[in-house]
Design a protein around this motif. Sequence first.
Motif, mmCIF file in Angstrom:
data_model
loop_
_atom_site.group_PDB
_atom_site.id
_atom_site.type_symbol
_atom_site.label_atom_id
_atom_site.label_comp_id
_atom_site.label_asym_id
_atom_site.label_seq_id
_atom_site.Cartn_x
_atom_site.Cartn_y
_atom_site.Cartn_z
ATOM 1 N N MET A 188 0.839 -1.199 0.000
ATOM 2 C CA MET A 188 0.000 0.000 0.000
ATOM 3 C C MET A 188 0.873 1.248 0.000
ATOM 4 N N THR A 189 1.211 1.703 -1.155
ATOM 5 C CA THR A 189 1.954 2.961 -1.242
ATOM 6 C C THR A 189 0.998 4.051 -1.676
ATOM 7 N N ASP A 190 1.466 5.259 -1.586
ATOM 8 C CA ASP A 190 0.599 6.370 -1.973
ATOM 9 C C ASP A 190 0.254 6.334 -3.455
ATOM 10 N N ALA A 191 1.108 5.698 -4.220
ATOM 11 C CA ALA A 191 0.876 5.649 -5.662
ATOM 12 C C ALA A 191 -0.300 4.737 -6.017
ATOM 13 N N ASP A 192 -0.566 3.773 -5.149
ATOM 14 C CA ASP A 192 -1.682 2.874 -5.421
ATOM 15 C C ASP A 192 -2.988 3.646 -5.505
ATOM 16 N N PRO A 193 -3.785 3.420 -6.570
ATOM 17 C CA PRO A 193 -5.103 4.049 -6.555
ATOM 18 C C PRO A 193 -5.965 3.388 -5.485
ATOM 19 N N PRO A 194 -6.862 4.140 -4.858
ATOM 20 C CA PRO A 194 -7.706 3.551 -3.816
ATOM 21 C C PRO A 194 -8.671 2.508 -4.391
ATOM 22 N N ALA A 195 -9.054 1.553 -3.532
ATOM 23 C CA ALA A 195 -10.004 0.524 -3.970
ATOM 24 C C ALA A 195 -11.327 1.166 -4.372
ATOM 25 N N ARG B 288 -16.209 10.802 -5.310
ATOM 26 C CA ARG B 288 -15.969 12.240 -5.442
ATOM 27 C C ARG B 288 -17.299 12.966 -5.590
ATOM 28 N N GLY B 289 -17.601 13.780 -4.615
ATOM 29 C CA GLY B 289 -18.774 14.662 -4.718
ATOM 30 C C GLY B 289 -20.090 13.936 -4.930
ATOM 31 N N ILE B 290 -20.249 12.789 -4.266
ATOM 32 C CA ILE B 290 -21.488 12.026 -4.467
ATOM 33 C C ILE B 290 -22.647 12.722 -3.745
ATOM 34 N N ARG B 291 -23.703 12.984 -4.508
ATOM 35 C CA ARG B 291 -24.892 13.622 -3.930
ATOM 36 C C ARG B 291 -26.114 12.783 -4.279
ATOM 37 N N VAL B 292 -26.895 12.440 -3.260
ATOM 38 C CA VAL B 292 -28.137 11.690 -3.473
ATOM 39 C C VAL B 292 -29.240 12.385 -2.698
ATOM 40 N N THR B 293 -30.332 12.676 -3.365
ATOM 41 C CA THR B 293 -31.483 13.245 -2.664
ATOM 42 C C THR B 293 -32.703 12.382 -2.945
ATOM 43 N N TYR B 294 -33.494 12.174 -1.896
ATOM 44 C CA TYR B 294 -34.792 11.509 -2.044
ATOM 45 C C TYR B 294 -35.838 12.566 -1.750
ATOM 46 N N GLY B 295 -36.493 13.053 -2.787
ATOM 47 C CA GLY B 295 -37.462 14.117 -2.564
ATOM 48 C C GLY B 295 -36.757 15.313 -1.947
ATOM 49 N N GLU B 296 -37.200 15.702 -0.753
ATOM 50 C CA GLU B 296 -36.586 16.862 -0.111
ATOM 51 C C GLU B 296 -35.455 16.463 0.827
ATOM 52 N N VAL B 297 -35.286 15.151 0.999
ATOM 53 C CA VAL B 297 -34.268 14.686 1.944
ATOM 54 C C VAL B 297 -32.937 14.491 1.212
ATOM 55 N N THR B 298 -31.908 15.067 1.766
ATOM 56 C CA THR B 298 -30.579 14.852 1.196
ATOM 57 C C THR B 298 -29.927 13.702 1.951
ATOM 58 N N ALA B 299 -29.738 12.591 1.256
ATOM 59 C CA ALA B 299 -29.157 11.431 1.923
ATOM 60 C C ALA B 299 -27.637 11.518 1.924
ATOM 61 N N LEU B 300 -27.075 11.964 0.827
ATOM 62 C CA LEU B 300 -25.642 12.158 0.754
ATOM 63 C C LEU B 300 -25.388 13.545 0.172
ATOM 64 N N ALA B 301 -24.568 14.318 0.863
ATOM 65 C CA ALA B 301 -24.292 15.676 0.399
ATOM 66 C C ALA B 301 -22.814 15.774 0.032
ATOM 67 N N ASP B 302 -22.529 15.651 -1.261
ATOM 68 C CA ASP B 302 -21.165 15.807 -1.765
ATOM 69 C C ASP B 302 -20.157 14.993 -0.969
ATOM 70 N N LEU B 303 -20.402 13.703 -0.912
ATOM 71 C CA LEU B 303 -19.536 12.818 -0.140
ATOM 72 C C LEU B 303 -18.209 12.614 -0.864
ATOM 73 N N GLU B 304 -17.127 12.850 -0.125
ATOM 74 C CA GLU B 304 -15.774 12.638 -0.648
ATOM 75 C C GLU B 304 -15.116 11.602 0.247
ATOM 76 N N ILE B 305 -14.742 10.468 -0.311
ATOM 77 C CA ILE B 305 -14.091 9.476 0.537
ATOM 78 C C ILE B 305 -13.308 8.508 -0.336
ATOM 79 N N ALA B 306 -12.194 8.033 0.194
ATOM 80 C CA ALA B 306 -11.381 7.061 -0.545
ATOM 81 C C ALA B 306 -10.950 5.963 0.410
ATOM 82 N N PHE B 307 -11.071 4.715 -0.029
ATOM 83 C CA PHE B 307 -10.680 3.582 0.801
ATOM 84 C C PHE B 307 -9.501 2.857 0.158
ATOM 85 N N ALA B 308 -8.473 2.601 0.957
ATOM 86 C CA ALA B 308 -7.286 1.919 0.435
ATOM 87 C C ALA B 308 -7.580 0.440 0.229
#
Lengths: 526, 348
Positions: A1-8, A12-32
Motif C-alpha cells: 500500500m503505497t501512496d501511488a496505489d489508486p484507492p479501492a 468524489r462529490g457524491i450527492r443523493v437526494t430523495y425528494g426533499e431529503v438529502t441522503a448524501l451531500a457531496d460525499l468525498e471518501i477514498a478507501f485503500a
Amino acid sequence: MTDADPPALHCRGIRVTYGEVTALADLEIAFARGAIHAVVGQNGAGKTTFARVAAGLVRPDAGSLAIDGHALRLGRVAGARAAGVELVHQSFALPPSFTVAEALEFGAGAGIGVYSRRRLLQRCRERLAALDLDVDPRRRIRDLPVEVQQGVEIARALVTDARLLILDEPTAVLPPAGIEALFERIRRLKRHGVTVILILHKLREVMAVADTISVLRGGRLVAGPVPCDQADERRIAELIVGQSAAGSVSADDARALVGAAPVRGAAARDTSASAALDSHESVLELADVSTAKDPEEPPLDRVSLLVRPGEIVGVAGVQGNGQRTLVQAIAGLAGITGGDIHLGGTRVSRLSPVSRRALGLRVIPFERNSEGLSLTSALWENWSVRELLQKPLFSFVDPSALRLRCDEALRTWGVRYASATQNAGALSGGNAQKVILAREIDEDARLIVAAQPARGLDIGATAFVWSALREAAGRGCGVLLISSDLDELFDISHRLVVMLSGRVVAEFVPPYDIGAVGRAMTGASM
Amino acid sequence: MSGISIRAGAVVRTLAFIVVALALCGIVFELAGYSALLMLESVVEGAFLRTGGWAQSLRWALPLFITATGVAISFRCGFFNIGAQGQFYVGAICAAFVADVLGGAPAALVLPMTFLAGMAGGALWALWPGYLRLRSGTDEVITTLMGNFIAALALVYVTSGPLKDPSGTGQQAASPLLPAVYRISDSQGISPAIIGIAAAVALAMWVLVNRTPFGMLASLAGRNPTMVRFQGARLWTLGLSSFLISGGLAGLAGTIELLGPTGRIASGFLPGHGFTAVLIALVANLSVLATAVVSMFFGGLASAALYLPILAGLPAAAIDIFNASVALFITAKSGLLDRLLRAARLPT
C-alpha cells in the motif's frame, strides 16, 4: 500500500437526494485496497445510501466513483459487479426457498448453462469451505440459522470474485458469538486480498475488527478514514452524535447509543425506581404461559415473567425466538394454551385485547409502519384509535374534539407535524414513533410493552424514546422492553431476561455481563 | 386548512377525470361519425334543461345514491364489494315476495314489511361473501361478482315462475304490477317519499361515517387492518357490519324500484344499476356528500340516455361508453386501487 496505489474505492462529490431529503451531500471518501474499513454513523447519516451507490443500486444526482482508479458507470449493478464490487444487504436478499447451492449459482449469473448436480455441489462445497462455512449445500435458505444465512450471503457475493465487499450492518442480526465468527470470516477475506467496507453501528465492533474508521453525519464525511489504533473512541462518539445532540444525553446513554464499551446496568444509579422494586405488587405476571404452534415464530413454552410497578424489564434474545409471540400473548392477539396472564392483579388470560387495554395495557409494536400506524390515515385518526375502541361502535363521537386533543398530545410529545389531518406517512421515523408514544403512554397506562421502540431511529429520537420509557417507569408504570440491541437493554433495564426458542432461559440483574447474556442468547452452556 | 386544500385538490382531480373522460368519448363519437358536440348538448338538455328533466334525473339518481353509499361503506372498510347489482336484485326479489304474500293487507303493514324484506335480502346477499372473506380469505371481488350472476338468474326464474305476471305479454318476464296503494311513487318516478328515504339514508350514512367509532375504525381498518387489529378491534364485526350495511342499502334501492317507479320486478331490469353505483362510489372517493353530487351527475346521464335516441339520433349505449371511460380513469387512479389491492393481500 503505497501512496501511488489508486484507492479501492474513491467517491468524489457524491450527492443523493430523495425528494426533499438529502441522503448524501457531496460525499468525498477514498478507501485503500486490502484493508477492513468501517463506516459508522447514526441512522439517517447516509451509510446505507453510500453502500447502495457503490453497488450500483442507487444512481447519485451528482459525483463520480472510481474502483482501483477506473471510473465506474453509476447506477448500474452489472457495472459495479463487473468491477468487483458486491454488497451484502442489511436485510437478506436471498430467496428463502432456494437451496444453498442454488443461491450461490443465482449470484454467479453465468447466463445459460447446463449443470450437473454433482458438479454444482462440488463447486459449491469449495466455495463454502473457503469461507469456513459448514453447511450442506442442499439445505434451503429459510431453514438455516441467521448467522449461516449471512455466511451464505457473503459466499454468494464472493462467487463473482468480488474484490471489494461491502457489508451493510452485518452484525445487527447476529448474537454476540455470531459476531465473532463473522469477524473471523472477514479477517480471512482480508488475507485473501479482498477489501472490505463494513457499515457498522457500534464502536466496540469497529475497534474489534476494522483497520480504519470513517464517520458519516448528515450525508457528509465528518472524519476519516483514520486508522483505528489512532482513533480516540470518545472523540469518534462525539462526531457520530454531533455537538448539538451530545449535550442533552447522559454519559451512559451516549455510550449505549454508539455501542462503545457496554454499559453495566441502570438500576445502580436509578435509586428512585429501586424503592418500588421491593414491593410484591406486579403490573404483569405471566405464569407458565404456553401458546399454540405457529409457522412463523416459536410458540411460548411455559414462560413465567414478572414486571413490578416502576420497573423496566428487558427481554433480550436473537430475533425470532418467540418475542413476537410474547407481545401478542400479552396483548391478547395470540391465544394461550396453558398458564395464566395477570395484569395488575386481574386475570386477563381470557379477556379481549380491548378489555386488557382498559386495564392499562399499552403496546408499542414491533412494526411501526404496519402494526403501529396507518400511514395513509390522518394523524388524529391514528392517535384516536385506542380511545375509539373503548367506546361502543355505534355511538356518537365528535371528531373536532378528538383532533384538538390529538394536537395537544402531539405538541406535548414534541412531534414535528403540520396538521392533525395530515397523513401519518408524511412523518419521519422518529416523529412517527413519537405519535405512537403519545398514544400509548398516557396517565392511565399501567404496563407498557415496548417492542424494539428505538429501531431505525436516529440518536436524538432514540434518547427521547428511552427517556420517555424511564419517565413512565418513574411514575409507577411497568415497562417490558423487548430488544435485540444489548446496549439498549443494558442501559435502561432494571432486570433482564433472555428468550431462546420460546422460553425464558435466563435472568440477569445489573451489573450485566455481556458474555453471559450472549451465551444465554445462543443457548451455549454457561 | 390543509384538510380543506386536500379536499379541494381531490375535487379538482375528480372533475379533471370527468372532463378527460368526456373528451375521450367525444373522440370516439367523432370517429364513429356522430357529432360529439351534439351529444354533449343533448346530454345536458336531456338531463337537466328539458321540462321535467331534473325530476327524471332524480328518479335515477336517488336509488343510485342509496346503493352507492352502501358500496362506499364496504370500500372504506377495505372490502371490494362489487356485488351491489346482485344485492339490489335479491333485495327486490325478497321485497316482491313479501308484497305478494301480504297482498290485500293494509299498506301500513305491507310497506314496512316489504322494506324490511328488501333490506334483509340485500344484506343476506352480501353476508355470505363477507363471511367467506373473513373466515377463509376468499376474494370478495370474485364472490360478489359471481353473486351478481346468480342473482340475475334467480330474477329470471322468479319472474317467469313463482311471481310470473299471468297477463304479461311474454316479451319480458315480469311480476304483476303492484296495486297503487302499495306504490310509493307513480311510474314517472319521483315522489316525496323517495326523496325522504334518500335524505334519511344520506343523513344516517354521513353520521355513521363521520361521527361514530364504527365509521372511523372501518376506514382505518380499510387502510391498515393490521394496525387496527393490533389495537384490539374485531375485524369480524367491522367487516361483516360493512358488508351487511352495503348489501342492505342495495336491497333498499331494489325495494324502492319495486314500490316506486318500476312497480314490479322484471328479468334483467336496471342491469347497470349496481355497477354504476360502484363507479359513483369510486368517483366520489367514498365520501357520502360527494356521492350525492356524483349520483346526481350519473342520474342525469341515465335519464339523458333514454332521451338521446329521440333528440340526437344517438344510441342510448352512448352513455355506456361514457361510463366505461370514467371507469377506465378510475382504475388508473393509482392511490385508491393500490390501497384496495394492498388491503386484499393483508391477512384479516
